[in-house]
Design a protein around this motif. Structure first.
Motif, short mmCIF file in Angstrom:
data_model
loop_
_atom_site.label_atom_id
_atom_site.label_comp_id
_atom_site.label_asym_id
_atom_site.label_seq_id
_atom_site.Cartn_x
_atom_site.Cartn_y
_atom_site.Cartn_z
N LEU A 1 -0.29 -0.85 -0.11
CA LEU A 1 -1.14 -1.01 -1.29
C LEU A 1 -1.77 0.29 -1.77
O LEU A 1 -2.35 0.32 -2.85
N PHE A 2 -1.69 1.37 -0.97
CA PHE A 2 -2.43 2.59 -1.28
C PHE A 2 -1.53 3.74 -1.70
O PHE A 2 -0.46 3.97 -1.13
N LYS A 3 -2.02 4.47 -2.71
CA LYS A 3 -1.54 5.82 -3.00
C LYS A 3 -2.62 6.79 -2.50
O LYS A 3 -3.81 6.57 -2.77
N ARG B 1 -10.28 2.48 6.60
CA ARG B 1 -9.07 2.14 7.36
C ARG B 1 -7.89 3.00 6.92
O ARG B 1 -7.17 3.55 7.77
N ILE B 2 -7.66 3.13 5.61
CA ILE B 2 -6.50 3.91 5.16
C ILE B 2 -6.70 5.38 5.47
O ILE B 2 -5.76 6.08 5.85
N PHE B 3 -7.94 5.87 5.36
CA PHE B 3 -8.18 7.27 5.71
C PHE B 3 -7.87 7.49 7.19
O PHE B 3 -7.20 8.47 7.57
N TYR C 1 -4.49 0.24 -4.79
CA TYR C 1 -5.60 1.15 -4.57
C TYR C 1 -5.10 2.60 -4.56
O TYR C 1 -3.93 2.86 -4.35
N GLU C 2 -6.06 3.50 -4.76
CA GLU C 2 -5.78 4.91 -4.50
C GLU C 2 -6.92 5.49 -3.68
O GLU C 2 -8.09 5.14 -3.87
N LEU C 3 -6.57 6.35 -2.75
CA LEU C 3 -7.55 7.08 -1.96
C LEU C 3 -7.53 8.51 -2.46
O LEU C 3 -6.51 9.19 -2.39
N ILE C 4 -8.68 8.96 -2.97
CA ILE C 4 -8.81 10.30 -3.52
C ILE C 4 -9.62 11.15 -2.55
O ILE C 4 -10.81 10.89 -2.34
N ILE D 1 -16.18 17.27 2.60
CA ILE D 1 -15.10 16.72 1.79
C ILE D 1 -15.41 15.27 1.41
O ILE D 1 -15.41 14.38 2.26
N PRO D 2 -15.70 15.01 0.13
CA PRO D 2 -15.91 13.62 -0.31
C PRO D 2 -14.58 12.90 -0.46
O PRO D 2 -13.54 13.51 -0.71
N PHE D 3 -14.63 11.57 -0.31
CA PHE D 3 -13.44 10.78 -0.60
C PHE D 3 -13.83 9.47 -1.27
O PHE D 3 -14.93 8.95 -1.06
N VAL D 4 -12.94 8.98 -2.13
CA VAL D 4 -13.20 7.77 -2.91
C VAL D 4 -12.03 6.81 -2.77
O VAL D 4 -10.90 7.15 -3.13
N PRO D 5 -12.27 5.59 -2.22
CA PRO D 5 -11.24 4.55 -2.27
C PRO D 5 -11.45 3.75 -3.56
O PRO D 5 -12.50 3.14 -3.75
#
Length: 306
Positions: free
Chosen positions: A107-109, A141-143, A250-253, A237-241
């Protein structure tokens, strides 16, 4: 430091039976196909507005305080979308805890993994800035599938939920640290670890400073970021799901290192960090946890905003 927990038979006590029923229902629900989960979650979120008037009031007030330039109609539309995300957040928590890796990855990019690799190449730990998006469990989880790290959390008062959330979070991460264990966080950063850290909530007056956030000139902001970066010298380092529109996944940035974070004072660090948080929140403002009383701590003598 918390590692994979051992199940304790005391968690079978009758006082936990209602929690077990809820867990069982959530487990069964997240077996459904994602398009159906999306429709159910967003509908449940809209319905929840009728039964959570206090939370609706808090979220509406936060949007008024942060976005006074938006019209009432624009804020109300954002509020409704936000509660759709509240409903999805319940299922996304179950997805993060119970789904196998292959189903999460499908489901993730994911973008920006090179920013983590660069930090490791520079022999730095990573202070991973994870905001309180409603999909935070699924995002963590994806990270962790790509870069296992160490979570920072507050133990749950419900022993069963505490066991379950720890077990779920450690499916793709190394260990957990209590958020009060500053020495443990600094030690882990110096050892090159990734520490998941959320500096975006109001954690009360202790160890907080006031800094601007959106239209609010004085938002209580943790001073912990200043201490962790000054002593641990990590990449920040910030990240955004982010959930894509229409149930498209979803995308994980993963954002670049904030290498110019000022450290001359805790207020300077908090002020800069809040600008970073604003940019991240604006990537998915409807999916942020607005139902938290973000501005509950006020400067001495100022009245409550809620």
């Amino acid at each position: 430091m918390t590692t994979i927990p051992t199940f304790n038979r005391s968690l079978l006590h009758p006082r936990y039976w209602p929690t077990w029923i809820g867990i069982g229902l959530l487990y069964l629900m997240v077996l459904l196909p994602y398009p159906l989960l999306y429709r159910l979650g967003t509908s449940l979120g809209r319905l929840s507005m009728r039964f959570m008037p206090r939370r609706v009031h808090i979220a509406r007030r936060n949007l008024e305080l942060c976005f006074p330039d938006k019209s009432s109609a624009e804020r109300e539309a954002l509020l409704i979308k936000n509660f759709e995300s509240v409903g999805m957040g319940l299922f996304e928590t179950g997805m993060g805890w119970f789904w196998p890796d292959w189903r999460v990855k499908r489901l993730f990019k994911v973008s920006g993994l090179e920013n983590i690799s660069l930090a490791h190449a520079n022999k730095q730990g990573v202070l991973l800035i994870g905001l309180h998006f409603l999909s935070l469990e699924l995002g963590a989880r994806i990270f962790g599938i790509h870069n296992p790290g160490i979570g920072v959390y507050r133990p749950n008062d419900n022993k069963l939920l505490d066991w379950l959330q720890t077990w779920g979070r450690l499916r793709s991460n190394k260990s957990m640290l209590d958020r009060s264990d500053i020495k443990g966080m600094i030690r882990a950063l110096k050892n090159g670890e990734i520490i998941w850290y959320a500096p975006d909530h109001d954690y009360g007056p202790k160890s907080s400073v006031f800094a601007p956030l959106f239209a609010m000139e004085q938002a209580a902001t943790t001073a912990g970021t200043h201490m962790l970066v000054r002593l641990g010298k990590p990449a920040v380092i910030p990240f955004v799901p982010r959930r894509l529109p229409g149930g498209k996944g979803y995308e994980l940035i993963i954002m670049p290192n904030e290498e110019h974070l000022p450290l001359e004072s805790d207020v300077a660090t908090a002020t800069y960090m809040n600008k970073v948080l604003e940019q991240a929140i604006l990537l998915a403002p409807d999916q942020y946890m607005w139902l938290h009383r973000r501005f509950k701590t006020r400067p001495p003598g100022q009245p409550s905003l809620y």
